[in-house]
Design a protein around this motif. Structure first.
Motif, PDB file in Angstrom:
ATOM      1  N   THR A  33       0.843  -1.194   0.000  1.00  0.00           N
ATOM      2  CA  THR A  33       0.000   0.000   0.000  1.00  0.00           C
ATOM      3  C   THR A  33       0.876   1.240   0.000  1.00  0.00           C
ATOM      4  N   PRO A  34       0.460   2.292  -0.684  1.00  0.00           N
ATOM      5  CA  PRO A  34       1.240   3.536  -0.697  1.00  0.00           C
ATOM      6  C   PRO A  34       1.473   4.097   0.707  1.00  0.00           C
ATOM      7  N   SER A  35       0.501   3.959   1.604  1.00  0.00           N
ATOM      8  CA  SER A  35       0.675   4.491   2.957  1.00  0.00           C
ATOM      9  C   SER A  35       1.781   3.758   3.706  1.00  0.00           C
ATOM     10  N   ASP A  36       1.910   2.440   3.514  1.00  0.00           N
ATOM     11  CA  ASP A  36       2.994   1.689   4.152  1.00  0.00           C
ATOM     12  C   ASP A  36       4.349   2.051   3.545  1.00  0.00           C
ATOM     13  N   ILE A  37       4.390   2.227   2.235  1.00  0.00           N
ATOM     14  CA  ILE A  37       5.650   2.552   1.560  1.00  0.00           C
ATOM     15  C   ILE A  37       6.167   3.917   1.987  1.00  0.00           C
ATOM     16  N   GLU A  38       5.276   4.883   2.119  1.00  0.00           N
ATOM     17  CA  GLU A  38       5.675   6.259   2.413  1.00  0.00           C
ATOM     18  C   GLU A  38       5.787   6.556   3.908  1.00  0.00           C
ATOM     19  N   GLU A  39       5.507   5.587   4.771  1.00  0.00           N
ATOM     20  CA  GLU A  39       5.569   5.809   6.213  1.00  0.00           C
ATOM     21  C   GLU A  39       7.004   6.130   6.642  1.00  0.00           C
ATOM     22  N   ASP A  40       7.152   7.006   7.620  1.00  0.00           N
ATOM     23  CA  ASP A  40       8.470   7.459   8.076  1.00  0.00           C
ATOM     24  C   ASP A  40       9.344   6.328   8.613  1.00  0.00           C
ATOM     25  N   GLY A  41       8.750   5.301   9.200  1.00  0.00           N
ATOM     26  CA  GLY A  41       9.513   4.197   9.769  1.00  0.00           C
ATOM     27  C   GLY A  41      10.088   3.245   8.736  1.00  0.00           C
ATOM     28  N   VAL A  42       9.636   3.341   7.509  1.00  0.00           N
ATOM     29  CA  VAL A  42      10.112   2.457   6.443  1.00  0.00           C
ATOM     30  C   VAL A  42      11.223   3.179   5.683  1.00  0.00           C
ATOM     31  N   LEU A  43      12.462   2.749   5.929  1.00  0.00           N
ATOM     32  CA  LEU A  43      13.613   3.391   5.284  1.00  0.00           C
ATOM     33  C   LEU A  43      13.893   2.799   3.912  1.00  0.00           C
ATOM     34  N   HIS A  44      13.739   1.493   3.771  1.00  0.00           N
ATOM     35  CA  HIS A  44      13.987   0.791   2.511  1.00  0.00           C
ATOM     36  C   HIS A  44      12.891  -0.229   2.312  1.00  0.00           C
ATOM     37  N   LEU A  45      12.652  -0.583   1.073  1.00  0.00           N
ATOM     38  CA  LEU A  45      11.778  -1.704   0.756  1.00  0.00           C
ATOM     39  C   LEU A  45      12.652  -2.891   0.401  1.00  0.00           C
ATOM     40  N   PHE A  46      12.270  -4.053   0.890  1.00  0.00           N
ATOM     41  CA  PHE A  46      12.994  -5.282   0.617  1.00  0.00           C
ATOM     42  C   PHE A  46      12.146  -6.160  -0.294  1.00  0.00           C
ATOM     43  N   CYS A  47      12.792  -6.865  -1.174  1.00  0.00           N
ATOM     44  CA  CYS A  47      12.086  -7.799  -2.046  1.00  0.00           C
ATOM     45  C   CYS A  47      11.663  -9.005  -1.213  1.00  0.00           C
ATOM     46  N   PRO A  48      10.403  -9.414  -1.282  1.00  0.00           N
ATOM     47  CA  PRO A  48       9.959 -10.576  -0.513  1.00  0.00           C
ATOM     48  C   PRO A  48      10.624 -11.881  -0.953  1.00  0.00           C
ATOM     49  N   SER A  49      11.129 -11.928  -2.178  1.00  0.00           N
ATOM     50  CA  SER A  49      11.726 -13.149  -2.696  1.00  0.00           C
ATOM     51  C   SER A  49      13.227 -13.235  -2.399  1.00  0.00           C
ATOM     52  N   CYS A  50      13.998 -12.233  -2.809  1.00  0.00           N
ATOM     53  CA  CYS A  50      15.458 -12.303  -2.645  1.00  0.00           C
ATOM     54  C   CYS A  50      15.957 -11.561  -1.403  1.00  0.00           C
ATOM     55  N   GLY A  51      15.143 -10.704  -0.819  1.00  0.00           N
ATOM     56  CA  GLY A  51      15.523  -9.993   0.398  1.00  0.00           C
ATOM     57  C   GLY A  51      16.418  -8.788   0.178  1.00  0.00           C
ATOM     58  N   LEU A  52      16.713  -8.448  -1.076  1.00  0.00           N
ATOM     59  CA  LEU A  52      17.581  -7.308  -1.369  1.00  0.00           C
ATOM     60  C   LEU A  52      16.771  -6.025  -1.510  1.00  0.00           C
ATOM     61  N   THR A  53      17.431  -4.900  -1.280  1.00  0.00           N
ATOM     62  CA  THR A  53      16.783  -3.615  -1.522  1.00  0.00           C
ATOM     63  C   THR A  53      17.184  -3.139  -2.910  1.00  0.00           C
ATOM     64  N   SER A  54      16.318  -2.376  -3.525  1.00  0.00           N
ATOM     65  CA  SER A  54      16.567  -1.850  -4.867  1.00  0.00           C
ATOM     66  C   SER A  54      16.496  -0.340  -4.839  1.00  0.00           C
ATOM     67  N   GLU A  55      17.082   0.282  -5.839  1.00  0.00           N
ATOM     68  CA  GLU A  55      16.986   1.737  -5.982  1.00  0.00           C
ATOM     69  C   GLU A  55      15.559   2.145  -6.315  1.00  0.00           C
ATOM     70  N   ASN A  56      14.899   1.344  -7.142  1.00  0.00           N
ATOM     71  CA  ASN A  56      13.496   1.616  -7.448  1.00  0.00           C
ATOM     72  C   ASN A  56      12.782   0.306  -7.726  1.00  0.00           C
ATOM     73  N   TYR A  57      11.495   0.344  -7.558  1.00  0.00           N
ATOM     74  CA  TYR A  57      10.645  -0.819  -7.787  1.00  0.00           C
ATOM     75  C   TYR A  57       9.622  -0.533  -8.883  1.00  0.00           C
ATOM     76  N   VAL A  58       9.970   0.350  -9.776  1.00  0.00           N
ATOM     77  CA  VAL A  58       9.071   0.777 -10.841  1.00  0.00           C
ATOM     78  C   VAL A  58       8.939  -0.337 -11.876  1.00  0.00           C
ATOM     79  N   THR A  59       7.706  -0.578 -12.315  1.00  0.00           N
ATOM     80  CA  THR A  59       7.465  -1.612 -13.325  1.00  0.00           C
ATOM     81  C   THR A  59       7.757  -1.072 -14.723  1.00  0.00           C
ATOM     82  N   GLU A  60       7.867  -1.973 -15.681  1.00  0.00           N
ATOM     83  CA  GLU A  60       8.151  -1.603 -17.064  1.00  0.00           C
ATOM     84  C   GLU A  60       7.068  -0.703 -17.652  1.00  0.00           C
ATOM     85  N   ASP A  61       5.816  -0.912 -17.243  1.00  0.00           N
ATOM     86  CA  ASP A  61       4.713  -0.085 -17.746  1.00  0.00           C
ATOM     87  C   ASP A  61       4.915   1.387 -17.383  1.00  0.00           C
TER      88      ASP A  61
END
Length: 154
Positions: A33-61
């Motif tokens: 959810t956008p609210s979880d992503i933008e929350e102050d306590g969330v510094l990075h997003l982790f991939c649920p599969s590989c566990g790595l953080t990415s610079e962006n999670y933007v889709t090809e579309d």
């Protein structure tokens, strides 16, 4: 004329309020959810599969739409510049300059949230939810918000 311009791309949510994300390392799709992503306590997003953080999670579309929007804007700016040059070049000039026709815009079709095979998962470590692949739910997934590996996911 300003050298800066701003574009806004609206990324739609699904019926439950989740947006589609894609890991740039392993290509796994997941939703949050956008609210979880933008929350102050969330510094990075982790991939649920590989566990790595990415610079962006933007889709090809989203990238494809941004490229079309930028191309259309640049074509408009170039046409306006050449049209202005044509106007200024009319007076007392030996060389005649003609701007020609404005280039056609590429279609900027809205983005659709298309992947619906993901299941809502509650991560006990953060008390947040995300949508992940059913297989990851069975084998264990990394929490997208804190990176903890969860083996018993509700």
């Amino acid at each position: 004329m300003s050298d800066e311009f701003h574009m806004t791309i609206s990324i739609p949510t699904d019926d439950e309020g989740y947006i589609l994300l894609r890991c740039e390392h392993c290509g796994t799709f997941f939703k949050a959810t956008p609210s979880d992503i933008e929350e102050d306590g969330v510094l990075h997003l982790f991939c649920p599969s590989c566990g790595l953080t990415s610079e962006n999670y933007v889709t090809e579309d989203v990238i494809e739409l941004a490229m079309k929007m930028a191309k259309n804007k640049v074509n408009d700016m170039l046409y306006d510049m050449f049209k202005d040059l044509e106007r200024h070049n009319r007076r007392n000039s030996i060389i005649k300059f003609k701007a020609g026709k404005r280039l056609k815009h590429e279609a900027e079709e809205p983005i659709r949230s298309s992947i619906e095979t993901l299941e809502v998962t509650t991560f006990q470590c953060c008390r947040r939810t995300a949508k992940i692949k059913p297989l990851l739910k069975m084998t264990g997934a990394y929490c997208p918000f804190c990176g903890v590996k969860n083996y018993e996911i509700e």
